[in-house]
Structures are given as C-alpha cells and as structure tokens.
Design a protein around this motif. Structure first.
Motif, mmCIF file in Angstrom:
data_model
loop_
_atom_site.group_PDB
_atom_site.id
_atom_site.type_symbol
_atom_site.label_atom_id
_atom_site.label_comp_id
_atom_site.label_asym_id
_atom_site.label_seq_id
_atom_site.Cartn_x
_atom_site.Cartn_y
_atom_site.Cartn_z
ATOM 1 N N GLU A 151 -9.188 9.880 -1.174
ATOM 2 C CA GLU A 151 -8.633 8.727 -1.896
ATOM 3 C C GLU A 151 -8.596 7.481 -1.026
ATOM 4 O OE1 GLU A 151 -6.872 11.508 -1.278
ATOM 5 O OE2 GLU A 151 -6.809 12.551 -3.199
ATOM 6 N N LEU A 152 -8.396 7.674 0.293
ATOM 7 C CA LEU A 152 -8.354 6.566 1.235
ATOM 8 C C LEU A 152 -9.514 6.672 2.203
ATOM 9 C CD1 LEU A 152 -4.554 6.504 2.158
ATOM 10 C CD2 LEU A 152 -5.747 5.148 0.434
ATOM 11 N N TRP A 188 -0.373 11.184 1.675
ATOM 12 C CA TRP A 188 -0.845 10.283 2.724
ATOM 13 C C TRP A 188 0.284 9.668 3.533
ATOM 14 C CZ3 TRP A 188 -5.401 10.649 4.601
ATOM 15 C CH2 TRP A 188 -6.473 11.062 3.796
ATOM 16 N N THR A 205 -8.420 2.299 6.144
ATOM 17 C CA THR A 205 -7.097 2.177 5.531
ATOM 18 C C THR A 205 -6.101 3.109 6.204
ATOM 19 O OG1 THR A 205 -8.112 1.565 3.420
ATOM 20 C CG2 THR A 205 -5.821 2.305 3.356
ATOM 21 N N LEU A 261 1.066 4.329 -2.686
ATOM 22 C CA LEU A 261 0.828 5.706 -2.242
ATOM 23 C C LEU A 261 2.065 6.593 -2.349
ATOM 24 C CD1 LEU A 261 -1.317 4.982 0.934
ATOM 25 C CD2 LEU A 261 -2.119 5.864 -1.270
ATOM 26 N N LEU A 314 0.835 -1.197 0.000
ATOM 27 C CA LEU A 314 0.000 0.000 0.000
ATOM 28 C C LEU A 314 0.872 1.250 0.000
ATOM 29 C CD1 LEU A 314 -2.742 1.415 0.181
ATOM 30 C CD2 LEU A 314 -2.668 1.078 2.659
#
Length: 199
Positions: free
Chosen positions: A153-154, A18, A158, A13, A9
C-alpha cells in the motif's frame, strides 16, 4: 514531507499495520543509536542511495535534541572530491564496530559484495537494521527488518518519511520542553480534528 503532511498521512493510515510497524522500527533505530552512542551508518544499493532518509534524520536529530540520530551516508560511488557529507565510501562499512548501527535501505536484494560487507559489519558487532523488500538474504542477517514489499500500500519513500518522523518524535524533548516537531504535530492534529459537538 513536513510535519503537517506526516500527521495527515498518519490519520489516513489509522487502523492499518503501517503506523505500528514504522513506530516499532523507529523505536529500535533510536534505541540502538542512543543506547550504544556509536553512530548511525546508512547505506543503499548502487541504484538506490537513501540520501533523502539521511537528510530527514539529520533534521530529526536537530529538532528532537538527539544528535545520535544524525547518520553518515555511505555511498557506492563516493569520491574524495565530493562534499564531506557525500564523500564516505563503502570502506567505512569495513570499519564498522560494536556500538555502531548500520541501516541498509534497499528496494530489492543488495548485491553480493554489499551483503558481504554488511555481514562483516554485523560479525564485528554492529547492529544491523534492514528497510526494504523484506526477502532475500538481508533480512536473515538483520537484527530488525521493516519489510516494504513490491506492490504494498505504501512505497519505500513514504515508509522512510514515517520512520524518520517517528524516530525524532520518540525522543525526549530537550530540557523537559516539547520539541518544535511535537508542537507542530499537535497543531496539525488540532487543525484537522472535527469541531466539538454542541449541546
């Protein structure tokens, strides 16, 4: 989400805000509980209890050798007949004092009674952190906020995985050795790296 999935992840990203935001927030969380040593309380809303984050932080505390990261989950509907780790009710917020850290995880604006208790805990000296929508009264009360707005986006779940993993990784490994999670993360990085160029 295990260490390999978190590593993948993070790779996806890379280049987004993030990674830095979750690491900064995790650093604040870790720094607060380690430097004050007064304990970590986590509370959500009646509709959203962050038990999953609490469980991940318990694991991270064990794996990183940072017992201060192991939180107490404060629940709205706690009953005395619940198992001990699920039986802590909102009255615990009234006992929060200087040196303790209170993390409020809420996808929306918390209820007025919860905001009042959170505000009282801050006035009593607790460090207040907020993870959630990022609007309303809660962020203005918090010492540190990580906003996860609706439609980002998340999603909130998450982001919680990224925060808990970063909180454990930012800790120093016990006795000068690399912790299990650090070794597993390094292995995932090696396995997902492109092959070396041949000359």
């Amino acid at each position: 989400m295990d260490a390999v999935r978190v590593a993948l992840l993070r790779e996806v990203l890379a280049g987004t805000e993030w990674l830095g935001a979750t690491r900064r927030f995790a650093g604040t969380l870790r720094g607060s509980v380690v430097s004050h040593g007064g304990g970590l309380l986590i509370v959500g809303t009646p509709e959203y209890e962050p038990w999953h984050l609490a469980a991940h932080l318990v694991d991270e505390a064990a794996w990183s050798g940072t017992p201060e990261l192991a939180p107490t989950l404060v629940r709205h509907g706690a009953r005395a007949s619940d198992p001990a780790h699920l039986a802590v009710g909102l009255g615990r917020l009234e006992a929060a004092r200087r040196g303790e850290t209170l993390l409020v995880v809420a996808p929306g604006e918390p209820t007025a009674p919860l905001l009042e208790r959170v505000s009282d805990a801050r006035r009593a000296g607790a460090t207040l952190l907020s993870l959630g929508a990022g609007d309303g009264e809660l962020p203005s009360l918090a010492h540190e906020t990580l906003a996860v707005p609706e439609g980002a986006e998340l999603d909130l779940d998450t982001v919680q995985h990224l925060v808990s993993a970063a909180a454990g990784e930012n800790a120093l490994p016990p006795r000068g050795r690399r912790g299990f999670r650090d070794r597993l993360s390094r292995l995932a990085d090696l396995l997902t790296a492109p092959p070396p160029a041949r000359w």
